[in-house]
Design a protein around this motif. Structure first.
Motif, mmCIF file in Angstrom:
data_model
loop_
_atom_site.group_PDB
_atom_site.id
_atom_site.type_symbol
_atom_site.label_atom_id
_atom_site.label_comp_id
_atom_site.label_asym_id
_atom_site.label_seq_id
_atom_site.Cartn_x
_atom_site.Cartn_y
_atom_site.Cartn_z
ATOM 1 N N PRO A 56 0.805 -1.228 0.000
ATOM 2 C CA PRO A 56 0.000 0.000 0.000
ATOM 3 C C PRO A 56 0.835 1.274 0.000
ATOM 4 O O PRO A 56 0.326 2.349 -0.319
ATOM 5 N N GLU A 57 2.107 1.142 0.313
ATOM 6 C CA GLU A 57 2.989 2.317 0.311
ATOM 7 C C GLU A 57 3.367 2.767 -1.093
ATOM 8 O O GLU A 57 3.901 3.858 -1.292
ATOM 9 N N LEU A 58 3.085 1.935 -2.090
ATOM 10 C CA LEU A 58 3.470 2.255 -3.471
ATOM 11 C C LEU A 58 2.336 2.934 -4.222
ATOM 12 O O LEU A 58 1.160 2.636 -4.009
ATOM 13 N N ASP A 59 2.703 3.801 -5.130
ATOM 14 C CA ASP A 59 1.763 4.414 -6.071
ATOM 15 C C ASP A 59 1.613 3.430 -7.235
ATOM 16 O O ASP A 59 2.504 3.317 -8.081
ATOM 17 N N LEU A 60 0.503 2.691 -7.251
ATOM 18 C CA LEU A 60 0.351 1.612 -8.226
ATOM 19 C C LEU A 60 0.187 2.119 -9.655
ATOM 20 O O LEU A 60 0.558 1.408 -10.596
#
Length: 193
Positions: A56-60
């Motif tokens: 969830p910490e990544l900008d998908l």
């Protein structure tokens, strides 16, 4: 914003990028057909979609964008097999030049955005780029392991290939361990180990 005047450049770019459909890699699919760079990029994006939920910490959206642009430069001069990359010290610079040539027809802002993404991936300059780099190596390993490759295919190479990148992301490292076991099985069945 894409203006009617810049649509010609967009079409030129998309047509040139389409060369990735015919740019072949070194390994074969499970059905025995040589894979294209476009197919590799598609499955890389699919891996990112499936595993991205664990991060969830990544900008998908950024992750997917990196997946799409990471090998675009290969549309002009092709793919260098992983096993041969150490023997081609100009590969990265050539692919960057090819990438810049490919995006040249695009509107300036779009060209700048895509170039920034490409550079971010090559420099592994963000958590998203580290994630995609790890998945890129993993997808190659999966492809090699499942492929109907020739009798001289070097499966032992897979056991070290890309390990630094894959070990940086725990979920990718866990999948890597599973793929490594499949690689060892392929080696044993060939009598190499």
């Amino acid at each position: 914003m894409t203006t009617p005047e810049s649509l010609d450049g967009v079409l030129t770019f998309i047509e040139a990028a389409g060369a990735l459909k015919d740019t072949l890699r070194s390994g074969c699919t499970a059905g025995g057909r040589v894979e294209s760079v476009a197919e590799h990029s598609w499955r890389l994006g699919l891996l990112a979609l499936v595993l991205g939920r664990d991060h969830p910490e990544l900008d998908l959206m950024r992750v997917q964008s990196l997946c799409l642009v990471h090998d675009l430069g290969e549309a002009l001069h092709g793919d260098i097999p992983a096993i041969d990359q150490a023997d081609d010290p100009d590969r990265t610079a050539r692919e960057r030049r090819d990438f810049r040539t490919l995006v040249a027809p695009l509107p300036e802002a779009t060209r700048a955005d895509l170039t920034a993404l490409h550079d971010e991936y090559e420099e592994v300059a963000s958590p998203e780029a580290r994630f995609v780099k790890a998945l890129d190596k993993l997808e190659t390993l999966i492809h090699h392991t499942e492929g109907a490759n020739g009798p001289d295919f070097d499966y032992a190479f897979n056991l070290d290939y890309g390990r630094t990148a894959t070990d940086r992301v725990p979920r990718v490292a866990a999948l890597r361990a599973m793929v490594d076991e499949k690689t060892r099985t392929r080696l044993r069945h060939r009598g190499d180990r």
